[in-house]
Design an enzyme around this catalytic site. Structure first.
Site, short mmCIF file in Angstrom:
data_model
loop_
_atom_site.label_atom_id
_atom_site.label_comp_id
_atom_site.label_asym_id
_atom_site.label_seq_id
_atom_site.Cartn_x
_atom_site.Cartn_y
_atom_site.Cartn_z
N GLY A 1 11.21 2.37 3.58
CA GLY A 1 10.72 1.01 3.52
C GLY A 1 9.42 0.86 2.74
N VAL B 1 5.44 -0.65 2.72
CA VAL B 1 4.36 -0.86 3.68
C VAL B 1 3.33 -1.81 3.06
CG1 VAL B 1 2.59 0.22 5.10
CG2 VAL B 1 4.70 1.44 4.61
N ILE C 1 0.83 -1.23 0.00
CA ILE C 1 0.00 0.00 0.00
C ILE C 1 0.85 1.26 0.00
CG2 ILE C 1 -2.00 -1.06 1.09
CD1 ILE C 1 -1.05 0.04 3.77
N GLY C 2 2.16 1.12 0.02
CA GLY C 2 3.01 2.29 -0.02
C GLY C 2 4.48 1.93 -0.05
N LYS C 3 5.25 2.80 -0.72
CA LYS C 3 6.70 2.63 -0.77
C LYS C 3 7.36 3.97 -0.54
CE LYS C 3 6.98 -1.39 -3.88
NZ LYS C 3 7.57 -1.93 -5.14
N GLY C 4 8.47 3.95 0.16
CA GLY C 4 9.21 5.18 0.43
C GLY C 4 10.65 4.87 0.74
N GLY C 5 11.41 5.92 1.03
CA GLY C 5 12.82 5.76 1.31
C GLY C 5 13.08 4.95 2.56
N ASP D 1 11.43 13.34 10.30
CA ASP D 1 10.88 13.21 8.94
C ASP D 1 9.40 13.59 8.94
OD1 ASP D 1 11.00 12.77 6.24
OD2 ASP D 1 10.71 10.60 6.38
N LYS E 1 5.53 -2.50 7.97
CA LYS E 1 6.59 -1.81 7.23
C LYS E 1 7.84 -2.67 7.23
CE LYS E 1 7.55 2.56 7.02
NZ LYS E 1 7.94 3.94 7.29
#
Length: 998
Positions: free
Chosen positions: A727, A729, A721-725, A848, A742
């Protein structure tokens, strides 16, 4: 199966039995005890006890029958019973046992309970109304520092008519203050602070005539402070401040509280003058009225408060002189009058106060000389007189008792020399003397003080040299001697200051070379030696200072070439080498510094081709002017270079060429092999492969209904449901609902494993995860557990169905948030950050904060999330690399790498601007290199510009036809978020300043 398990399986029936038994009169003391102990077992069954404090609570089986232990009262932890028949439970104290869950209504069956303490746990849910069934035996009730929520139940509170102590501090109660508490006429101690109560203070509280302690601070109360509180003549402590916003001023009726020892009404919106009636509070030890809008002079009558030790009137609008009558306050230890509009001299009696430890008078209009006897009492710890118009010499005896820790005198007109005695002040932590007229030399011992963390003496007239003998220092982080008349060489002993992060020596007359020993300063992030007479070459060892973000060596006499070793400065942001005599080419390797945003090589004797890749592609001609033999796309086309330059280029030995080719080829092979090895481990971690060396371990921070294997089975592409720097999710279904998982980037290496670092063996990571797992706040996403192996870590959070604020502002669902929702989200996110910064233990800095890390539950309530970069702080520290998200990072953090709550506050300010404008931190319409803060600051200078700032999705034209008279605009410009000063910053000196009433 023990007794508590059996009771848990039939909890509803058992509760009914216990309550039925409570209505019958048992003549036997043992029967009465049996009934109460069964109620305790129901209470235990509603709690989660991860540390096993309550394992001793249970029933013993004898002869095939369940029989209550006769010695239960002495063996059950936290329980105390009466010492003689009839045996009854008199006290239940389970405070500080890390319990979670809820409080069972069975607690009401303990009709003989005198003392009930549930303090400092993680209990949640509503407080049961059955609590008051305990009845008139209850005298002491402490439920503080928990997570109880909802309205405070008080319909039947009068049943506990003997209650003397009610402490509900630091929970999540909402709604109005409970009016029925006014019926508890025996109440001595009432603490309802640190909650979310709103509305007014009931005037009926003035009927609690036996109160000696009343705390309503830290809520959201409004209205006027009722004059009826003046009836509480036995009060010794009264706390009404912090986040409450009252109308009007301090009621003069409070002058009748002659027994008061502490009066704290800080930060609660008070206006008008300080009433003269406060002079009647002659037993007062502490008076805190700071951060209000109190006006008029300081009442001379305060001199009658001869018992007072702490007087804080700072951050108000007070005018006039410091009254001479304060000379009678011989017990005064703290005097805070800063940020007012006081004028005149500092009275001489200030220097004679025998107990004075803290004197803060900064940001006033004070003039004249400081009393020269200041400090002779040998007790001074903090002296801050900055930003006034003071003159004359610095008092020589400020550190006579060797207690002084902070001396701040900048922005004044002090003259003469710095007292030599400061060089022997061993406890000094901060010295800030900038922007004065000080002369003479730097005291020899000042740079050698063992506790010194900051020394700033810029913009003065100091002469002589920098002291040569600087012993090994582990704490000095900032040294600013800029813009003086210092001469001589930079001493090599500066390299002994191992903690140094900022070194500013610019604007002096220093000579000699730039020391190579500077490479020992591994934490150095800012170096400015510009505008001196330095000669020699730039030492190649400077490239070993890997934390450097800022270098300015301009306007010197430096010669030689630019060392290519500067390419190793991986976080360098600013480089200025202009106005020197540097020769040779600009090393092409410098274009590999990805963080470099500003560079100046102008007015040297450089030659050759200007690099044109990486960040160099963004630099214009001004960065290279004044170098006749430089060429490149930024300046002069290389086709116009002279033949001699071409001959020099063509004459390079072929041996060097082939040597470079060989080295590059070898490095390529090494990097490839290492990369394959690392990727193999990362791939194994991605699959969640369990090996003998790296088993998966589940660490739970509350009762969970799933296992590590259950979590691992959710790590599939369809659940992302999500990606970022920080990790990826995943959404994971569990028997009780959804959770968010995560997966952090893998950090395993054999070298780390050998020393116990990485994955679950990373003790620093584990310690911080343990701390984050204990966070319990309604506006912070709860960390439920951690699944870890040596290769990676999986964090399990509560699931937020409405996604992130960033998605709702800038994604496909943009426009779904009206102003009421945005305002509510802003306040709730601020509450979460405030908890991390001020109420959490230990304190936590998020690092952050951004709109994508503010998540929304099903009711659109905001929760601060994603603690992948968070740091637990016992004190401010510096990081080795810049952390955060582009557009949200505070400018000073890039230079200093100093971690404290201010970096979060800046980032949250950017989120506020997103909420108001509907725009991202960077938009093409802002212009190249312009962020949202700079764009709003520019637009807010005019009425028309303000119209462009507001998100057009929010309001109709008639709502902001005249923003100067609009209630909507008033809300926008005065968001009640006291953790930031953003609008003050944006509006300072501009027409919209009159809106900034926060």
């Amino acid at each position: 199966m023990d007794g508590s398990r059996r009771l848990g399986c039939a909890g509803v029936f058992a509760l009914a039995v216990v309550l039925a038994m409570s209505s019958c009169g048992f003549a036997s003391g043992q029967a009465m005890l049996s009934r109460e102990l069964q109620a305790l077992l129901l209470v235990k069954d509603s709690l989660h006890d991860p540390e096993g404090h309550l394992t001793g609570w249970g029933l013993a089986e004898r002869g095939g029958e369940v029989e209550m232990e006769l010695l239960a009262c002495s063996s059950w932890k936290g329980i105390r019973c009466s010492s003689s028949p009839p045996y009854v439970v008199e006290a239940l104290d389970v405070s500080s046992m890390n319990l979670s869950g809820f409080l069972s209504p069975a607690i009401g069956a303990l009709h003989n309970l005198v003392n009930l303490s549930l303090a400092a746990n993680n209990l949640s849910g509503p407080l049961p109304e059955q609590l008051w069934d305990i009845g008139s035996s209850l005298r002491f009730l402490n439920i503080s520092n928990n997570l109880f929520q909802g309205p405070f139940p008080s319909a039947n509170v009068s049943r506990c008519s003997s209650l003397q102590v009610l402490d509900a501090y630091n929970n999540n109660f909402t709604g109005p203050l409970p009016l029925q508490i006014s019926s508890l006429t025996e109440l001595r101690h009432l603490h309802l602070g640190g909650n979310f109560f709103d509305g007014v203070i009931p005037p009926q509280y003035g009927a609690l005539l036996n109160l000696t302690y009343l705390a309503l601070s830290g809520n959201s109360l409004t209205g006027r402070i009722p004059v009826e509180l003046g009836n509480l003549v036995l009060l010794t402590e009264l706390y009404l401040g912090y986040y409450n916003i009252f109308d009007g001023g301090i009621p003069s009726s409070l002058g009748r509280l002659s027994a008061l020892v502490v009066l704290d009404m800080a930060d609660c919106g008070l206006t008008d003058d300080i009433p003269a009636h406060l002079q009647n509070l002659t037993k007062l030890d502490s008076l805190f009225l700071q951060i209000n809008s109190l006006t008029g002079p300081i009442p001379p009558g305060l001199g009658a408060l001869t018992s007072i030790r702490s007087l804080d009137l700072s951050n108000n609008l007070l005018t006039g002189h410091i009254p001479p009558s304060l000379s009678q306050l011989l017990n005064l230890k703290l005097l805070n009058l800063f940020r007012n509009q006081l004028h005149g001299h500092i009275p001489s009696f200030i220097g004679d106060l025998p107990s004075l430890q803290v004197l803060s008078l900064w940001e006033n209009n004070l003039t004249g000389r400081v009393p020269q006897q200041l400090g002779t009492n040998e007790n001074l710890v903090i002296v801050d007189l900055s930003s006034n118009m003071l003159s004359g010499p610095i008092p020589p005896n400020l550190c006579l008792g060797d207690q002084l820790e902070r001396l701040v005198l900048f922005n004044n007109g002090f003259s003469g020399s710095i007292p030599d005695s400061l060089g022997n002040c061993r406890k000094l932590v901060r010295v800030r003397l900038g922007n004065n007229q000080l002369s003479g030399s730097i005291p020899p011992g000042l740079l050698a003080l063992p506790s010194l963390q900051m020394l700033e003496i810029p913009l003065n007239r100091l002469n002589g040299s920098i002291p040569l003998n600087i012993p090994l220092s582990t704490k000095l982080g900032r040294l600013d001697l800029s813009f003086n008349n210092l001469s001589g060489a930079i001493p090599a002993s500066i390299s002994n200051i191992s903690a140094l992060q900022t070194l500013l020596l610019n604007g002096n007359a220093l000579s000699g070379s730039l020391i190579g020993e500077i490479s020992q300063l591994k934490r150095l992030s800012k170096l400015d030696c510009s505008a001196n007479n330095l000669s020699g070459v730039i030492p190649a060892a400077l490239g070993q200072c890997g934390a450097l973000t800022y270098i300015d060596l301009s306007h010197n006499q430096l010669v030689g070439s630019i060392p290519s070793d500067l390419q190793y400065l991986g976080v360098l942001d600013y480089l200025n080498l202009s106005y020197n005599h540097l020769t040779g080419a600009i090393p092409p390797s410098l274009q590999n510094i990805e963080t470099l945003t500003s560079a100046d090589f102008s007015f040297n004797d450089l030659s050759g081709v200007i690099p044109d890749k990486g960040q160099f592609a963004t630099f214009n001609a001004s960065s290279f002017l004044g170098n006749a033999d430089l060429c490149g796309v930024q300046l002069v086309p290389c086709s116009l270079q002279t033949d001699s330059m071409h001959r020099r280029v063509q004459g390079e030995p072929a041996l060097v060429y082939w040597l470079i080719v060989g080295i590059i080829s070898s490095l390529t092979v090494v990097v490839f092999v290492v990369g394959v090895f690392c990727n193999r481990h990362a791939f194994c971690a991605l699959l969640g492969r369990e090996t003998v060396d790296s088993p998966w371990k589940l660490t739970a921070f509350q009762k969970l209904d799933f296992t590590a294997s259950h979590v691992l089975s959710c790590l599939t592409d369809e659940n992302v449901i999500g990606k970022g720097g920080s990790g990826t999710v995943y959404k994971c279904a569990t028997p009780s609902g959804f959770v968010a998982v995560k997966r952090l980037p893998g950090t395993y290496s054999q070298a780390n494993a050998d020393v116990g670092v990485g994955g679950s063996n990373d003790h620093g990571f584990s310690a911080e995860i343990q701390t984050l797992g204990k966070i319990r706040h309604r506006n912070i996403v709860r960390l439920l557990g951690c699944v870890s192996s040596r290769e990676t870590n999986l964090l399990v959070y509560e699931y937020m169905p409405n996604g992130s604020l960033g998605e709702l502002l800038h994604g496909t669902r943009a426009g779904t948030l009206d102003w009421a929702k945005r305002y509510k989200i802003a306040v709730e996110a601020a509450c979460g950050l405030h908890y991390l910064h001020h109420d959490c233990s230990p304190l936590i800095v998020h690092r952050d904060v951004k709109s994508n890390n503010i998540l929304l539950d099903s009711k659109f309530e905001a929760h601060v999330a994603d603690f992948g970069l968070a740091k637990v702080l016992d004190y401010p520290e510096s990081m080795s690399l810049v952390a955060g998200s582009y557009g949200y990072i505070a400018p000073e953090y890039v230079y200093t790498l100093k971690v404290d709550e201010k970096s979060d506050i800046y980032s949250f300010g950017v989120v506020l601007l997103e909420l108001i404008t509907g725009r991202r931190p960077f938009e093409p319409e802002f212009g190249e290199g312009v962020d949202i803060a700079a764009w709003v600051r520019k637009k807010a200078q005019t009425k028309e510009g303000v119209m462009e700032v507001l998100d057009p999705k929010l309001w109709k034209e008639e709502d902001y036809a005249d923003p100067f008279n609009s209630n909507v605009m008033g809300e926008i410009m005065c968001l009640e978020l006291r953790s930031t000063a953003w609008w003050t910053f944006l509006c300072r000196g501009q027409p919209c300043a009159k809106w900034c009433r926060c």
